[in-house]
Design an enzyme around this catalytic site. Structure first.
Site, PDB file in Angstrom:
ATOM      1  CE  LYS A  75     142.571 -21.752 -87.753  1.00  0.00           C
ATOM      2  NZ  LYS A  75     143.685 -20.822 -88.105  1.00  0.00           N
ATOM      3  CE1 TYR A  84     142.217 -25.021 -85.888  1.00  0.00           C
ATOM      4  CE2 TYR A  84     140.605 -26.431 -86.969  1.00  0.00           C
ATOM      5  CZ  TYR A  84     141.706 -25.608 -87.031  1.00  0.00           C
ATOM      6  OH  TYR A  84     142.292 -25.350 -88.251  1.00  0.00           O
ATOM      7  CB  SER A  94     139.747 -24.700 -90.617  1.00  0.00           C
ATOM      8  OG  SER A  94     139.316 -26.030 -90.454  1.00  0.00           O
ATOM      9  CB  THR A 107     136.626 -26.914 -88.454  1.00  0.00           C
ATOM     10  OG1 THR A 107     137.394 -25.720 -88.347  1.00  0.00           O
ATOM     11  CG2 THR A 107     137.553 -28.109 -88.574  1.00  0.00           C
TER      12      THR A 107
END
Length: 333
Positions: free
Chosen positions: A153, A149, A125, A127
């Site tokens: 990742k 989250y 991601s 992110t």
């Protein structure tokens, strides 16, 4: 025929990737616990592909269940989607995110090692770039996180890098998604959150369909042209094709880390306007406080994916909204 395990393959991105893999000539087995997927997805995939769908109900947190699938099938590679993915929810429930996203990946790698399957496409991601210091974001940008989250990742990427260092026979395709949206052109599969959506387009879609009264715009005081957050949205069928290309590179023995985006950022209000055009609905909204973990702008430098995989996105924002609305309006209850 090359056989692939698709974890989370009944979910939004997984189901579209299933279709792309079948179209590309792969044999595919879906593994999903259906926590975030519709029960009728396998039947819908059968209708789209016109062939039977192999689907196993199992959970990534249960190593025995994963191992049982590998005992039944010899896989040449795995595409790993199965994970929790909502930034805001991860702030409220970090343990659940670590259990599913980190422990689930660890369990999968253990079984893959035991079964001598060492090709994995990993659903990462954008992110992992945290609060980006450079736009558009290249793969060489510093990695960090602003939410649990994002942390899961980043840990996943670091684990795969460590596995490759320990044994160069491992081959990994790390795909850093930006913001997948849209739906299959058939209108038969698309994003269908089990409760209140955490992402922008599915929330707008529920407002357009009348399921929700209005959209909450989380902050209009960012340092952007209209004050709302800017994101790089990519059509889910483009994203699915990137997985096909990634697998093909892994089978050639070529690992890679690439951004999967368009390189074009759109604000929340631009998305609202595009969805109004696609649906013909008013889509009322109100401005509320910023969400924890959100950043002002995030969009990709997609050049590396083009150079390594030969991948370029082909759908624009209007295409994404039109296909999303077709999916939503075709499945209104």
């Amino acid at each position: 025929m090359t056989k692939i395990l698709l974890t989370g393959g009944a979910g939004f991105i997984g189901s579209h990737t299933y279709v792309a893999l079948i179209d590309a000539g792969f044999e595919v087995v879906i593994l999903d616990n259906f926590v975030n997927a519709r029960e009728d997805v396998p039947e819908r995939l059968r209708q789209i592909t016109q062939r039977s769908v192999a689907c196993v109900r199992a959970d990534m947190r249960n190593t025995t269940q994963i191992s049982d699938v590998f005992d039944t099938h010899h896989f040449d590679g795995v595409v790993h989607f199965a994970a929790l993915k909502a930034v805001g929810e991860s702030v409220s429930h970090p343990l659940e995110y670590f259990e599913t996203n980190v422990t689930g990946l660890t369990n999968l790698l253990k079984v893959m090692a035991a079964k001598d399957c060492r090709n994995l496409v990993f659903s990462s991601s954008a992110t992992i770039y945290g609060e980006p210091e450079l736009l558009p974001i290249p793969e060489t940008a510093a990695r960090s996180f602003t939410s649990p989250y994002g942390m899961t990742k980043l840990i996943g990427e670091q684990l795969l890098e460590a596995m490759h260092l320990s044994d160069p026979n491992w081959h990994f395709g790390i795909l850093r998604y930006f913001n997948p949206v849209g739906a299959h052109a058939s209108g038969m599969i698309g994003e269908d959150p089990m409760d209140i959506p955490n992402n922008l387009m599915p929330y707008i879609a529920k407002v357009a369909s009348g399921d929700l009264p209005e959209l909450s715009v989380f902050g209009d005081d960012y340092d952007t042209a209209d004050g709302t957050g800017i994101r790089d949205y990519i059509h889910v069928t483009d994203l699915a094709q990137a997985h096909v290309l990634s697998l093909q590179k892994l089978i050639e023995g070529k690992s890679h880390i690439v951004n999967i985006g368009t390189g074009q950022g759109y604000s929340v209000l631009e998305m609202v306007q595009a969805y109004r055009r696609a649906s013909g609905k008013p889509i009322p909204f109100k401005v509320t406080d910023r969400r924890p973990g959100d950043t002002a702008s995030c969009y990709a430098d997609p050049q590396r994916a083009k150079d390594i995989l030969g991948f370029s996105a082909t759908h624009g924002l209007d295409d994404m909204c039109i296909d999303s609305w077709r999916w939503i309006s075709s499945n209104l209850s």
